[in-house]
Scaffold this motif. Structure first.
Motif, PDB file in Angstrom:
ATOM      1  N   GLN A   1       0.913  -1.165  -0.131  1.00 26.77           N
ATOM      2  CA  GLN A   1      -0.101  -0.053   0.129  1.00 26.77           C
ATOM      3  C   GLN A   1       0.976   1.232   0.004  1.00 26.77           C
ATOM      4  O   GLN A   1       0.557   2.197  -0.810  1.00 26.77           O
ATOM      5  CB  GLN A   1      -1.007   0.009   1.158  1.00 26.77           C
ATOM      6  N   GLY A   2       1.967   1.240   0.499  1.00 26.44           N
ATOM      7  CA  GLY A   2       2.868   2.364   0.745  1.00 26.44           C
ATOM      8  C   GLY A   2       3.453   2.621  -0.607  1.00 26.44           C
ATOM      9  O   GLY A   2       3.774   3.526  -1.135  1.00 26.44           O
ATOM     10  N   LEU A   3       3.905   1.487  -1.353  1.00 23.85           N
ATOM     11  CA  LEU A   3       4.428   1.534  -2.573  1.00 23.85           C
ATOM     12  C   LEU A   3       3.359   2.111  -3.598  1.00 23.85           C
ATOM     13  O   LEU A   3       3.674   3.146  -4.533  1.00 23.85           O
ATOM     14  CB  LEU A   3       4.847   0.356  -3.188  1.00 23.85           C
ATOM     15  N   LEU A   4       2.160   1.683  -3.621  1.00 19.02           N
ATOM     16  CA  LEU A   4       1.253   2.386  -4.467  1.00 19.02           C
ATOM     17  C   LEU A   4       0.815   3.882  -4.021  1.00 19.02           C
ATOM     18  O   LEU A   4       0.781   4.621  -5.028  1.00 19.02           O
ATOM     19  CB  LEU A   4      -0.214   1.640  -4.140  1.00 19.02           C
ATOM     20  N   ASP A   5       0.970   4.052  -3.009  1.00 15.37           N
ATOM     21  CA  ASP A   5       0.873   5.616  -2.176  1.00 15.37           C
ATOM     22  C   ASP A   5       1.827   6.300  -2.815  1.00 15.37           C
ATOM     23  O   ASP A   5       1.692   7.658  -3.374  1.00 15.37           O
ATOM     24  CB  ASP A   5       0.845   5.618  -0.828  1.00 15.37           C
ATOM     25  N   ALA A   6       2.988   5.694  -2.900  1.00 11.51           N
ATOM     26  CA  ALA A   6       4.203   6.436  -3.518  1.00 11.51           C
ATOM     27  C   ALA A   6       3.972   6.851  -4.959  1.00 11.51           C
ATOM     28  O   ALA A   6       4.450   7.810  -5.613  1.00 11.51           O
ATOM     29  CB  ALA A   6       5.424   5.839  -2.977  1.00 11.51           C
ATOM     30  N   LEU A   7       3.513   5.612  -5.589  1.00 13.48           N
ATOM     31  CA  LEU A   7       3.460   5.720  -7.204  1.00 13.48           C
ATOM     32  C   LEU A   7       2.521   6.953  -7.709  1.00 13.48           C
ATOM     33  O   LEU A   7       2.625   7.765  -8.403  1.00 13.48           O
ATOM     34  CB  LEU A   7       3.035   4.495  -7.706  1.00 13.48           C
TER      35      LEU A   7
ATOM     36  N   PHE B   1      13.110   8.187  -6.746  1.00 12.15           N
ATOM     37  CA  PHE B   1      12.033   7.675  -6.160  1.00 12.15           C
ATOM     38  C   PHE B   1      12.178   6.613  -5.185  1.00 12.15           C
ATOM     39  O   PHE B   1      11.285   6.395  -4.350  1.00 12.15           O
ATOM     40  CB  PHE B   1      11.329   6.983  -7.415  1.00 12.15           C
ATOM     41  N   GLU B   2      13.184   5.930  -5.133  1.00  9.87           N
ATOM     42  CA  GLU B   2      13.565   4.818  -4.234  1.00  9.87           C
ATOM     43  C   GLU B   2      13.445   5.509  -2.782  1.00  9.87           C
ATOM     44  O   GLU B   2      13.102   4.789  -1.837  1.00  9.87           O
ATOM     45  CB  GLU B   2      14.873   4.223  -4.604  1.00  9.87           C
ATOM     46  N   THR B   3      14.255   6.577  -2.833  1.00  4.69           N
ATOM     47  CA  THR B   3      14.279   7.412  -1.462  1.00  4.69           C
ATOM     48  C   THR B   3      12.742   7.745  -0.986  1.00  4.69           C
ATOM     49  O   THR B   3      12.430   7.237   0.230  1.00  4.69           O
ATOM     50  CB  THR B   3      15.157   8.892  -1.445  1.00  4.69           C
ATOM     51  N   TYR B   4      12.110   8.498  -1.920  1.00  9.07           N
ATOM     52  CA  TYR B   4      10.833   8.756  -1.483  1.00  9.07           C
ATOM     53  C   TYR B   4       9.742   7.546  -1.084  1.00  9.07           C
ATOM     54  O   TYR B   4       8.992   7.802  -0.022  1.00  9.07           O
ATOM     55  CB  TYR B   4       9.976   9.603  -2.809  1.00  9.07           C
ATOM     56  N   ALA B   5       9.827   6.523  -2.118  1.00  8.39           N
ATOM     57  CA  ALA B   5       9.132   5.298  -1.670  1.00  8.39           C
ATOM     58  C   ALA B   5       9.378   4.650  -0.502  1.00  8.39           C
ATOM     59  O   ALA B   5       8.744   4.129   0.279  1.00  8.39           O
ATOM     60  CB  ALA B   5       9.283   4.380  -3.012  1.00  8.39           C
ATOM     61  N   GLY B   6      10.584   4.601  -0.145  1.00 12.10           N
ATOM     62  CA  GLY B   6      11.163   4.084   1.134  1.00 12.10           C
ATOM     63  C   GLY B   6      10.732   4.680   2.155  1.00 12.10           C
ATOM     64  O   GLY B   6       9.903   3.942   3.120  1.00 12.10           O
ATOM     65  N   TRP B   7      10.453   5.872   2.084  1.00  5.67           N
ATOM     66  CA  TRP B   7       9.452   6.705   3.621  1.00  5.67           C
ATOM     67  C   TRP B   7       8.070   6.160   3.450  1.00  5.67           C
ATOM     68  O   TRP B   7       7.613   6.014   4.450  1.00  5.67           O
ATOM     69  CB  TRP B   7       9.824   8.059   3.283  1.00  5.67           C
ATOM     70  N   ARG B   8       7.597   6.094   2.045  1.00  4.76           N
ATOM     71  CA  ARG B   8       6.341   5.866   2.177  1.00  4.76           C
ATOM     72  C   ARG B   8       6.065   4.620   2.587  1.00  4.76           C
ATOM     73  O   ARG B   8       5.005   4.166   3.320  1.00  4.76           O
ATOM     74  CB  ARG B   8       5.695   6.297   0.634  1.00  4.76           C
ATOM     75  N   ILE B   9       6.602   3.723   2.117  1.00  4.53           N
ATOM     76  CA  ILE B   9       6.660   2.139   2.674  1.00  4.53           C
ATOM     77  C   ILE B   9       6.958   2.053   4.135  1.00  4.53           C
ATOM     78  O   ILE B   9       5.898   1.262   4.771  1.00  4.53           O
ATOM     79  CB  ILE B   9       7.510   1.440   1.669  1.00  4.53           C
ATOM     80  N   LYS B  10       7.793   2.720   4.496  1.00  6.38           N
ATOM     81  CA  LYS B  10       8.138   2.681   6.107  1.00  6.38           C
ATOM     82  C   LYS B  10       6.721   3.013   6.840  1.00  6.38           C
ATOM     83  O   LYS B  10       6.244   2.461   7.892  1.00  6.38           O
ATOM     84  CB  LYS B  10       9.263   3.365   6.255  1.00  6.38           C
ATOM     85  N   GLY B  11       6.390   4.279   6.279  1.00  9.50           N
ATOM     86  CA  GLY B  11       5.330   5.164   7.033  1.00  9.50           C
ATOM     87  C   GLY B  11       3.827   3.826   7.014  1.00  9.50           C
ATOM     88  O   GLY B  11       3.394   3.903   8.071  1.00  9.50           O
ATOM     89  N   ALA B  12       3.837   3.303   5.866  1.00 10.73           N
ATOM     90  CA  ALA B  12       2.600   2.547   5.615  1.00 10.73           C
ATOM     91  C   ALA B  12       2.665   1.073   6.801  1.00 10.73           C
ATOM     92  O   ALA B  12       1.595   0.807   7.156  1.00 10.73           O
ATOM     93  CB  ALA B  12       2.512   2.116   4.157  1.00 10.73           C
ATOM     94  N   ILE B  13       4.031   0.626   6.951  1.00 11.08           N
ATOM     95  CA  ILE B  13       4.022  -0.398   7.666  1.00 11.08           C
ATOM     96  C   ILE B  13       3.738   0.090   9.059  1.00 11.08           C
ATOM     97  O   ILE B  13       3.097  -0.544   9.896  1.00 11.08           O
ATOM     98  CB  ILE B  13       5.417  -1.070   7.498  1.00 11.08           C
ATOM     99  N   ILE B  14       4.356   1.343   9.629  1.00 12.95           N
ATOM    100  CA  ILE B  14       4.250   1.597  10.905  1.00 12.95           C
ATOM    101  C   ILE B  14       2.794   2.043  11.030  1.00 12.95           C
ATOM    102  O   ILE B  14       2.272   1.663  12.080  1.00 12.95           O
ATOM    103  CB  ILE B  14       5.002   2.970  10.984  1.00 12.95           C
TER     104      ILE B  14
END
Length: 261
Positions: free
Chosen positions: A62-68, A79-92
């Motif tokens: 879901q974090g990856l989809l949000d980043a995209l 994008f890898e940096t941005y998506a990394g934060w979004r993915i981490k935030g979605a997991i949290i």
């Protein structure tokens, strides 16, 4: 667009952002799926067995989809940096919403966090488990068990709201995304938080400082750190949890100053 992108990837981004082309979106998901796998592997190695890998994968996806959906390729950001934060935030967010940690454990962990803050502010030095146990009228074993049980809570609570005396909420890291980004007080606020945490990390016992450095700067998993330091993963998890409790305690002790900025 970033110059490091291939022409094919650039075209996928153009088709996705301008036309919402489904095929282009699927290609981007496939291209960046390793970011999801990496995040899941990293978190799975540090979380209790009660947290299933499939759930982590769902949160991360879901974090990856949000980043995209929100990424702007023309900006000077990978994008890898941005998506990394979004993915981490979605997991949290997913972990917090499902609340795998019992309230009783959270309450005990918060008392230990507050004890660290009081003792270290008073003594101006790192406190031991024995110091905290004596302060709370607990045994050292009980303190260590709470830290073990609360390992998930301490990991996901960097963004957890802090309640002041009137039960008003402030975000620990509201400075990460702030619509006051260009205001001078915002920069002072952010600098204060960074300096506060830097000082706290500098005062950590050597092993805790090393674990924090390896986790957050070298991005190693607790299992990898355990191999490097020749310690058990549970011991590394304990050191990690204790370090986070100390840092949370400092933020809590300084919350009035943070709020006033």
């Amino acid at each position: 667009m970033k110059s490091k992108m291939t022409k094919e990837t650039i075209e996928y981004w153009r088709a996705w952002k301008e036309d919402k082309d489904e095929e282009a979106g699927n290609q981007l998901i496939a291209l960046y799926r390793p970011l999801v796998d990496y995040a899941v592997q990293r978190y799975a190695a540090t979380l209790p067995s009660s947290v299933h890998r499939d759930d982590l994968s769902s949160f991360a996806y879901q974090g990856l989809l949000d980043a995209l959906g929100k990424f702007e390729p023309e900006r000077d950001l990978k994008f890898e940096t941005y998506a990394g934060w979004r993915i981490k935030g979605a997991i949290i967010d997913g972990l917090r919403q499902n609340d795998w940690v019992p309230r009783s454990v959270r309450d005990k962990a918060r008392k230990i966090e507050e004890a660290y803050a009081v003792l270290e502010q008073t003594n101006q030095t790192s406190s031991s488990d024995h110091d905290v146990a004596s302060y709370l009228n607990m045994t050292v074993g009980e303190v260590q068990q709470v830290m073990k049980d609360a390992s998930l809570a301490t990991m996901i609570s960097v963004d957890e709201p802090v309640h002041d005396d009137d039960q008003q909420q402030i975000e620990r890291y509201s400075v990460i995304e702030d619509d006051r980004a260009d205001l001078p007080e915002k920069h002072l606020h952010e600098r204060f938080i960074k300096e506060l945490l830097a000082e706290t990390i500098d005062r950590l016992p050597e092993k805790e400082k090393l674990v924090v450095s390896l986790v957050y700067f070298e991005e190693l998993t607790l299992t990898e750190i355990a191999r490097i330091l020749d310690l058990s993963t549970s011991r590394i998890s304990q050191l990690h949890s204790r370090a986070l409790l100390r840092m949370k305690g400092v933020l809590r002790a300084n919350k009035e100053h943070v709020q006033s900025m």
